[in-house]
Write an enzyme that holds these catalytic residues in place. Structure first.
Site, PDB file in Angstrom:
ATOM      1  N   ALA A  36      -7.801   6.323 -18.498  1.00 50.81           N
ATOM      2  CA  ALA A  36      -8.014   7.733 -18.133  1.00 50.81           C
ATOM      3  C   ALA A  36      -6.890   8.625 -18.647  1.00 50.81           C
ATOM      4  O   ALA A  36      -7.147   9.695 -19.215  1.00 50.81           O
ATOM      5  CB  ALA A  36      -8.133   7.836 -16.615  1.00 50.81           C
ATOM      6  N   ASN A  56     -10.432   8.045  -3.745  1.00 54.54           N
ATOM      7  CA  ASN A  56      -9.016   7.735  -3.546  1.00 54.54           C
ATOM      8  C   ASN A  56      -8.452   8.485  -2.343  1.00 54.54           C
ATOM      9  O   ASN A  56      -8.932   9.565  -1.993  1.00 54.54           O
ATOM     10  CB  ASN A  56      -8.215   8.079  -4.807  1.00 54.54           C
ATOM     11  CG  ASN A  56      -8.690   7.295  -6.011  1.00 54.54           C
ATOM     12  OD1 ASN A  56      -9.305   6.224  -5.859  1.00 54.54           O
ATOM     13  ND2 ASN A  56      -8.471   7.817  -7.197  1.00 54.54           N
ATOM     14  N   ARG A  99       0.833  -1.223   0.000  1.00 53.30           N
ATOM     15  CA  ARG A  99       0.000   0.000   0.000  1.00 53.30           C
ATOM     16  C   ARG A  99       0.856   1.256   0.000  1.00 53.30           C
ATOM     17  O   ARG A  99       0.594   2.215  -0.716  1.00 53.30           O
ATOM     18  CB  ARG A  99      -0.913   0.038   1.237  1.00 53.30           C
ATOM     19  CG  ARG A  99      -2.089  -0.833   1.232  1.00 53.30           C
ATOM     20  CD  ARG A  99      -3.073  -0.584   0.119  1.00 53.30           C
ATOM     21  NE  ARG A  99      -4.222   0.237   0.474  1.00 53.30           N
ATOM     22  CZ  ARG A  99      -4.786   1.127  -0.343  1.00 53.30           C
ATOM     23  NH1 ARG A  99      -4.294   1.346  -1.526  1.00 53.30           N
ATOM     24  NH2 ARG A  99      -5.846   1.826   0.025  1.00 53.30           N
ATOM     25  N   ASP A 145      -5.038   9.100  -2.104  1.00 57.14           N
ATOM     26  CA  ASP A 145      -3.636   9.317  -2.478  1.00 57.14           C
ATOM     27  C   ASP A 145      -3.231  10.781  -2.633  1.00 57.14           C
ATOM     28  O   ASP A 145      -2.063  11.082  -2.845  1.00 57.14           O
ATOM     29  CB  ASP A 145      -3.318   8.535  -3.771  1.00 57.14           C
ATOM     30  CG  ASP A 145      -4.276   8.906  -4.924  1.00 57.14           C
ATOM     31  OD1 ASP A 145      -4.626   8.016  -5.720  1.00 57.14           O
ATOM     32  OD2 ASP A 145      -4.686  10.083  -5.014  1.00 57.14           O
ATOM     33  N   HIS A 186     -13.427   9.330   1.081  1.00 56.34           N
ATOM     34  CA  HIS A 186     -12.854   8.208   1.844  1.00 56.34           C
ATOM     35  C   HIS A 186     -11.600   8.653   2.595  1.00 56.34           C
ATOM     36  O   HIS A 186     -10.816   7.812   3.031  1.00 56.34           O
ATOM     37  CB  HIS A 186     -12.515   7.036   0.910  1.00 56.34           C
ATOM     38  CG  HIS A 186     -13.747   6.294   0.454  1.00 56.34           C
ATOM     39  ND1 HIS A 186     -13.716   5.391  -0.580  1.00 56.34           N
ATOM     40  CD2 HIS A 186     -15.037   6.354   0.863  1.00 56.34           C
ATOM     41  CE1 HIS A 186     -14.940   4.893  -0.760  1.00 56.34           C
ATOM     42  NE2 HIS A 186     -15.757   5.467   0.082  1.00 56.34           N
ATOM     43  N   GLY A 188     -12.588   5.636 -13.786  1.00 64.25           N
ATOM     44  CA  GLY A 188     -11.811   4.599 -13.115  1.00 64.25           C
ATOM     45  C   GLY A 188     -12.408   4.083 -11.830  1.00 64.25           C
ATOM     46  O   GLY A 188     -11.716   3.943 -10.818  1.00 64.25           O
ATOM     47  N   THR A 189     -13.709   3.798 -11.861  1.00 62.89           N
ATOM     48  CA  THR A 189     -14.322   3.203 -10.670  1.00 62.89           C
ATOM     49  C   THR A 189     -15.263   2.084 -11.082  1.00 62.89           C
ATOM     50  O   THR A 189     -15.980   2.186 -12.064  1.00 62.89           O
ATOM     51  CB  THR A 189     -15.088   4.258  -9.834  1.00 62.89           C
ATOM     52  OG1 THR A 189     -15.641   3.601  -8.673  1.00 62.89           O
ATOM     53  CG2 THR A 189     -16.181   4.949 -10.626  1.00 62.89           C
ATOM     54  N   SER A 190     -15.236   1.009 -10.273  1.00 60.79           N
ATOM     55  CA  SER A 190     -16.108  -0.137 -10.570  1.00 60.79           C
ATOM     56  C   SER A 190     -17.531   0.121 -10.079  1.00 60.79           C
ATOM     57  O   SER A 190     -18.447  -0.642 -10.367  1.00 60.79           O
ATOM     58  CB  SER A 190     -15.557  -1.401  -9.899  1.00 60.79           C
ATOM     59  OG  SER A 190     -15.524  -1.200  -8.479  1.00 60.79           O
TER      60      SER A 190
HETATM   61  N1  APR Z   1      -8.093   4.228 -16.550  1.00 64.44           N
HETATM   62  C1  APR Z   1      -9.411   4.181 -16.233  1.00 64.44           C
HETATM   63  N2  APR Z   1      -9.957   3.186 -15.491  1.00 64.44           N
HETATM   64  C2  APR Z   1      -9.133   2.191 -15.081  1.00 64.44           C
HETATM   65  C3  APR Z   1      -7.749   2.162 -15.379  1.00 64.44           C
HETATM   66  C4  APR Z   1      -7.236   3.242 -16.149  1.00 64.44           C
HETATM   67  N3  APR Z   1      -5.941   3.293 -16.494  1.00 64.44           N
HETATM   68  N4  APR Z   1      -7.212   1.030 -14.815  1.00 64.44           N
HETATM   69  C5  APR Z   1      -8.228   0.393 -14.191  1.00 64.44           C
HETATM   70  N5  APR Z   1      -9.378   1.074 -14.358  1.00 64.44           N
HETATM   71  C6  APR Z   1     -10.707   0.770 -13.837  1.00 64.44           C
HETATM   72  C7  APR Z   1     -11.051  -0.697 -13.696  1.00 64.44           C
HETATM   73  O1  APR Z   1     -11.575  -1.197 -14.908  1.00 64.44           O
HETATM   74  C8  APR Z   1     -12.114  -0.657 -12.597  1.00 64.44           C
HETATM   75  O2  APR Z   1     -13.410  -0.475 -13.143  1.00 64.44           O
HETATM   76  O3  APR Z   1     -10.765   1.288 -12.522  1.00 64.44           O
HETATM   77  C9  APR Z   1     -11.755   0.590 -11.771  1.00 64.44           C
HETATM   78  C10 APR Z   1     -11.188   0.268 -10.410  1.00 64.44           C
HETATM   79  O4  APR Z   1     -12.212  -0.319  -9.645  1.00 64.44           O
HETATM   80  P1  APR Z   1     -11.901  -0.707  -8.114  1.00 64.44           P
HETATM   81  O5  APR Z   1     -10.590  -1.408  -8.039  1.00 64.44           O
HETATM   82  O6  APR Z   1     -13.129  -1.375  -7.580  1.00 64.44           O
HETATM   83  O7  APR Z   1     -11.678   0.680  -7.383  1.00 64.44           O
HETATM   84  P2  APR Z   1     -12.785   1.697  -6.871  1.00 64.44           P
HETATM   85  O8  APR Z   1     -13.981   1.693  -7.760  1.00 64.44           O
HETATM   86  O9  APR Z   1     -12.114   2.985  -6.647  1.00 64.44           O
HETATM   87  O10 APR Z   1     -13.185   1.073  -5.439  1.00 64.44           O
HETATM   88  C11 APR Z   1     -14.026   1.859  -4.622  1.00 64.44           C
HETATM   89  O11 APR Z   1     -13.645   0.303  -2.813  1.00 64.44           O
HETATM   90  O12 APR Z   1     -12.321  -0.983  -1.480  1.00 64.44           O
HETATM   91  C12 APR Z   1     -12.927   0.232  -1.588  1.00 64.44           C
HETATM   92  O13 APR Z   1     -12.210   2.114  -0.418  1.00 64.44           O
HETATM   93  C13 APR Z   1     -11.948   1.365  -1.557  1.00 64.44           C
HETATM   94  O14 APR Z   1     -12.265   3.541  -2.528  1.00 64.44           O
HETATM   95  C14 APR Z   1     -12.267   2.153  -2.809  1.00 64.44           C
HETATM   96  C15 APR Z   1     -13.654   1.670  -3.184  1.00 64.44           C
END
Ligand code: APR
Length: 275
Positions: free
Chosen positions: A260, A110, A79, A112, A127, A220-222
């Site tokens: 992104a 994020n 991390r 960061d 967060h 960039g979020t799931s």
């Molecule tokens: N550009 C755009 N999207 C991207 C890239 C990139 N270069 N690389 C990966 N991704 C996408 C993936 O396809 C995915 O959909 O970023 C997303 C990351 O998803 P997660 O890993 O689930 O992260 P996130 O959505 O931020 O998770 C939300 O979950 O565990 C908790 O607190 C943690 O804040 C986090 C929250």
């Protein structure tokens, strides 16, 4: 990006952004992937390596520290090291540029600090942020850390791992800048883990911004973690257009299947001119 590589929906997204006056940019781990910070749910992501029930909440972290300190040490290195050497990428910088052309509120999941480092001025860290340490009793600020502080802690943890000398006591001693017991009780990183309340007043401000914007740009979020993931849905329910930037398909009115760092500079440049 050359025009032949532009994804479908790009021109429509440009037209929507060009007419926008208030944009909420909702970001997740994917926007920092190109800065070297691992995501959570991509293949081989953090929650694949470290079970979220042990590492995504305080009780699990505490149990792991007491029972398997070497496992917690491994997690801390994974991390802290990327965060310590991360720099804003082209996506963070493009979002900061957007502020010249529209009223932009960045709502980020994020921790960061890269949006602020890229120059974004209105950033709501719903967060929290790993670069702040707060007192557990009232979440008041104890210290602001630098990335070199994170690097120093990570290096000491890695030394313990390499020396095979990991005990709870040893680990607690090297993570003191981040976590420990002081004048006002326990202190910890200012981050929101599963089961915690969202960061306030950032969360209330994010809900207000989402209710009032005319475009929500999610990057960039799931969209799997709530209540954070309600932000784009809330904006859409109030009439905003939802543009989603992610290689993986997700909800949204316009999906731009791209990384992104590649697409955001092209999108902002096409919408408002040379960055
Ligand atoms: N550009 C755009 N999207 C991207 C890239 C990139 N270069 N690389 C990966 N991704 C996408 C993936 O396809 C995915 O959909 O970023 C997303 C990351 O998803 P997660 O890993 O689930 O992260 P996130 O959505 O931020 O998770 C939300 O979950 O565990 C908790 O607190 C943690 O804040 C986090 C929250």
């Amino acid at each position: 990006m050359t025009s032949r590589l532009l994804p479908p929906g790009f021109e429509k997204a440009v037209a929507i952004l060009r007419q926008s006056s208030s944009v909420v940019v909702f970001t997740g781990a994917g926007i920092s992937a190109e800065s070297g910070i691992p995501t959570f749910r991509d293949g081989g992501g953090l929650w694949d390596q470290f079970p979220v029930e042990e590492f995504g909440q305080w009780a699990g972290l505490w149990q792991t520290a007491l029972r398997r300190p070497e496992e917690l040490a491994r997690y801390l290195v994974v991390r802290l090291e990327p965060m310590a050497c991360a720099r804003p990428n082209a996506a963070h910088r493009a979002i900061a540029e957007m502020e010249k052309f529209a009223q932009v509120t960045v709502v980020t999941q994020n921790i960061d600090g890269l949006h602020q480092e890229a120059g974004s001025r209105r950033v709501l860290e719903i967060h929290g942020c790993l670069l702040r340490v707060v007192w557990v009793i009232d979440r008041k600020l104890k210290t602001e850390l630098t990335r070199s502080d994170l690097a120093e802690v990570a290096a000491k943890v890695r030394q313990l791992l390499d020396a095979g000398r990991i005990s709870f006591r040893h680990l607690l001693s090297v993570v003191r800048p981040l976590f420990g017991f002081g004048l006002r009780g326990w202190y910890r990183p200012d981050v929101v883990l599963f089961g915690d309340a969202m960061a306030e007043p950032e969360w209330s401000q994010a809900v207000r911004a989402a209710s009032q914007c005319d475009v929500v740009l999610s990057v960039g979020t799931s969209g799997q973690v709530f209540p954070a993931a309600t932000i784009p849905w809330l904006a859409k329910s109030r009439g905003a257009t939802w543009i989603h930037v992610d290689p993986k398909e997700s909800a949204g009115d316009i999906w731009l299947p791209a990384r992104a760092g590649e697409i955001l500079p092209a999108l902002i440049e096409e919408a408002w001119g040379r960055l």
